[in-house]
Design a protein around this motif. Sequence first.
Motif, mmCIF file in Angstrom:
data_model
loop_
_atom_site.group_PDB
_atom_site.id
_atom_site.type_symbol
_atom_site.label_atom_id
_atom_site.label_comp_id
_atom_site.label_asym_id
_atom_site.label_seq_id
_atom_site.Cartn_x
_atom_site.Cartn_y
_atom_site.Cartn_z
ATOM 1 N N SER A 1 93.379 49.238 113.528
ATOM 2 C CA SER A 1 94.316 48.719 112.540
ATOM 3 C C SER A 1 95.485 49.685 112.402
ATOM 4 O O SER A 1 95.430 50.822 112.859
ATOM 5 N N ASP A 2 96.551 49.249 111.737
ATOM 6 C CA ASP A 2 97.707 50.103 111.512
ATOM 7 C C ASP A 2 97.332 51.242 110.563
ATOM 8 O O ASP A 2 96.647 51.028 109.553
ATOM 9 N N ASN A 3 97.788 52.437 110.886
ATOM 10 C CA ASN A 3 97.562 53.600 110.028
ATOM 11 C C ASN A 3 96.090 53.807 109.690
ATOM 12 O O ASN A 3 95.741 54.170 108.564
ATOM 13 N N GLN A 4 95.229 53.572 110.642
ATOM 14 C CA GLN A 4 93.797 53.810 110.445
ATOM 15 C C GLN A 4 93.525 55.289 110.699
ATOM 16 O O GLN A 4 93.597 55.768 111.828
ATOM 17 N N LEU A 5 93.206 56.028 109.642
ATOM 18 C CA LEU A 5 93.041 57.479 109.748
ATOM 19 C C LEU A 5 91.623 57.877 110.118
ATOM 20 O O LEU A 5 91.402 58.932 110.711
ATOM 21 N N GLU A 6 90.642 57.062 109.752
ATOM 22 C CA GLU A 6 89.249 57.299 110.149
ATOM 23 C C GLU A 6 88.914 56.276 111.221
ATOM 24 O O GLU A 6 89.071 55.076 111.008
ATOM 25 N N THR A 7 88.476 56.727 112.396
ATOM 26 C CA THR A 7 88.334 55.825 113.534
ATOM 27 C C THR A 7 86.931 55.868 114.128
ATOM 28 O O THR A 7 86.189 56.830 113.944
ATOM 29 N N ARG A 8 86.610 54.815 114.842
ATOM 30 C CA ARG A 8 85.412 54.732 115.666
ATOM 31 C C ARG A 8 85.824 54.176 117.020
ATOM 32 O O ARG A 8 86.619 53.234 117.091
ATOM 33 N N ALA A 9 85.322 54.758 118.085
ATOM 34 C CA ALA A 9 85.625 54.255 119.421
ATOM 35 C C ALA A 9 84.827 52.975 119.660
ATOM 36 O O ALA A 9 83.605 52.970 119.541
ATOM 37 N N VAL A 10 85.529 51.885 119.971
ATOM 38 C CA VAL A 10 84.848 50.609 120.170
ATOM 39 C C VAL A 10 84.938 50.098 121.608
ATOM 40 O O VAL A 10 84.254 49.137 121.959
ATOM 41 N N ARG A 11 85.800 50.712 122.397
ATOM 42 C CA ARG A 11 85.891 50.408 123.814
ATOM 43 C C ARG A 11 86.141 51.709 124.550
ATOM 44 O O ARG A 11 86.521 52.714 123.935
ATOM 45 N N ARG A 12 85.936 51.688 125.835
ATOM 46 C CA ARG A 12 86.219 52.899 126.607
ATOM 47 C C ARG A 12 87.667 53.339 126.407
ATOM 48 O O ARG A 12 87.966 54.522 126.240
ATOM 49 N N ASP A 13 88.585 52.385 126.433
ATOM 50 C CA ASP A 13 90.001 52.671 126.269
ATOM 51 C C ASP A 13 90.482 52.049 124.966
ATOM 52 O O ASP A 13 90.377 50.827 124.774
ATOM 53 N N TRP A 14 91.007 52.872 124.085
ATOM 54 C CA TRP A 14 91.477 52.375 122.798
ATOM 55 C C TRP A 14 92.616 53.251 122.287
ATOM 56 O O TRP A 14 92.800 54.371 122.727
ATOM 57 N N GLU A 15 93.373 52.706 121.334
ATOM 58 C CA GLU A 15 94.592 53.355 120.876
ATOM 59 C C GLU A 15 94.687 53.270 119.358
ATOM 60 O O GLU A 15 94.483 52.212 118.771
ATOM 61 N N ASN A 16 94.996 54.401 118.756
ATOM 62 C CA ASN A 16 95.215 54.515 117.318
ATOM 63 C C ASN A 16 96.725 54.619 117.085
ATOM 64 O O ASN A 16 97.420 55.300 117.838
ATOM 65 N N ILE A 17 97.238 53.950 116.061
ATOM 66 C CA ILE A 17 98.675 53.963 115.791
ATOM 67 C C ILE A 17 98.902 54.386 114.343
ATOM 68 O O ILE A 17 98.301 53.839 113.424
ATOM 69 N N ILE A 18 99.783 55.379 114.137
ATOM 70 C CA ILE A 18 100.041 55.877 112.789
ATOM 71 C C ILE A 18 101.534 56.088 112.573
ATOM 72 O O ILE A 18 102.299 56.270 113.513
ATOM 73 N N THR A 19 101.923 56.070 111.307
ATOM 74 C CA THR A 19 103.288 56.395 110.923
ATOM 75 C C THR A 19 103.326 57.831 110.401
ATOM 76 O O THR A 19 102.298 58.402 110.013
#
Length: 620
Positions: free
Chosen positions: A289-307
């Motif tokens: 999700s947008d600006n997700q500061l706490e993350t969990r890896a759900v696929r081998r390749d994934w991307e976090n996006i923050i402002t």
Amino acid sequence: MGNRKGHQTDINLPGREYPSAVREENLLDDPLQAVNDGPEAGDEAHERRIAWWREARLGLFIHWGPYALPAGEWNGEEVKASYSEHIMLRARIPVQAYEEMAERFNPTAFDAGRWVRTAKRAGLKYIIFTAKHHDGFAMYDSRISDYSIVRHTPFGRDPLKELAEACREEGLVFGIYYSHAMDWHDPDSQGNTWDYPGNIGAYDEVESWIHDEDKRSRFDQYLHRKSLPQVRELLTEYGKVGLMWFDCGGKLTREQGEAFLTTVHALQQDCLVNSRVWKSPLGDYANTSDNQLETRAVRRDWENIITLNDSWGYKKSDANWKRPDAIIRQIIDVVSKNGNLVINVGPTATGEWDPVSESILLEVGEWLQANGESIYGAGASPTAKPSWGRCTLKGRTLYLHIYDRPADGQLVVPGLLSRVERIYPLAGGEDLAFRRQGAQDIVVFLDDGLQIPDGKPVVLAVLCAEAVQGNPVRLLMDGPGSPPMYELGVFESEISGSALRYDTGKKNRDNLLDWSDPADFAFWNIRTSGPCTFTASLVYGCGADGGGSYRLEASAPGQTLRQKVEPTGGPYEFREFEAGILHFPDAGEYRIELHAERIEGAYLMQPRQLRLTPAAKSFI
């Protein structure tokens, strides 16, 4: 430690519920879906496309459009929304009024070369530019629609073309954001129901319109008349495109999402596509999700996006800046889970970056200049998450990112099974002494001069004699070298059941939701290096509509703690409550489970964190 029941913690933030604007913005976020598998193993085309992206790890998002002119205000008043680029929707601005505002967009200070050079100095390896956001305005020279920066404004230049050329000159990968599902300017798209009352609403689910022949057919016309043709323009007029970043794909049917995916790969087979083209499992990689500061890896390749602050587009009143050290820690955390991080800037209406944005990015770049080896091309480690920071891995080298220096200077590296050849500071310095502690852990003796400046992590490189092998189970100790407290977040737990789920992971939303089924539970796997005793406390929120009782169970004889759920003032008013003592009699692996004993309201509670304080450090 004493009885801290009801103690207000420093993680509590004001506000019991989401403001309505934030709730609605989240509905446009495309949160991760339950289906999270991606391209099949052995997909050679996918492996070829994704190779540069796995090496890059860091990218820059640029949200820029005519919404930079009002900058979050309309008719002299601030529009109550976090995201300034949503101003047309939030203020229900008529198309004609928005068009008239956009006619004044004349960013004469825009300098593509400077933007790209700054991104490069910040250590970012790819750029994603908003070619068209939800307002429908093209930030490039589109032949499909005259509603563009080239044909609708006095600026008359094509910033997308200039950025593509600057990226090629500086060696950064060029990517394009395109809002394919949402277009508030178009009479047949989604979102604008104030000018076009028959349209699909901005927050409507697919199921609400898919059987409505008028809405379905008009939306399909929009996709084939404007959206897909503009995607073809972007992929044929601007040279090689590294990735197409789509948004709000959950508002499409799977077949519509697949049409965009097929179009991209037919025109540029090596162009990556993100999962928001529809939702997982489509796309080459998944998005948080947008600006997700706490993350969990759900696929081998994934991307976090923050402002860097709260808004994506420029908003003059938004001074809620993230600190450089917080950005650095987000980078490390994401890469330690095998993900990429994309950091956003929202340029002003004149075409300049806010000086604070630029300053933050360049400070991050300075840290990367010395420590980037631990980030670029690195990924998840097979070792356990340490209490003092995070670990990344590249080849035979394990990188230790130290957030908190142990008071005694002895750094325990948990779960490292491979033989170690040497350990040294990545930014320069003498090798450090170390010893093995049992079969699974290493102790590193830190120099007195190795401190954590301005909160920016220090990185140690651990060169192993072989491929790095590890035990990923979290290590807990209660003797010398143990931290003051172990914090086991619920995003680190696994959950089981039909209703219980993770919240968005955004600020103040790193908790579990919807605990309405007594059979649901969460659990953590842990390891001890010897006999250990801890005071256990649970951090949770509970409003008037929740309540009941819970139990903590540990897989050791007689380890069951029962407590009543106490009201905290609201589901997001988090407080810490002591649960009791947990004792682990021997070295070994255990499991701690959190269960509902009884649910008396709409939900049990919203747990956020299990805290374990070593008995030797409690003041009972």
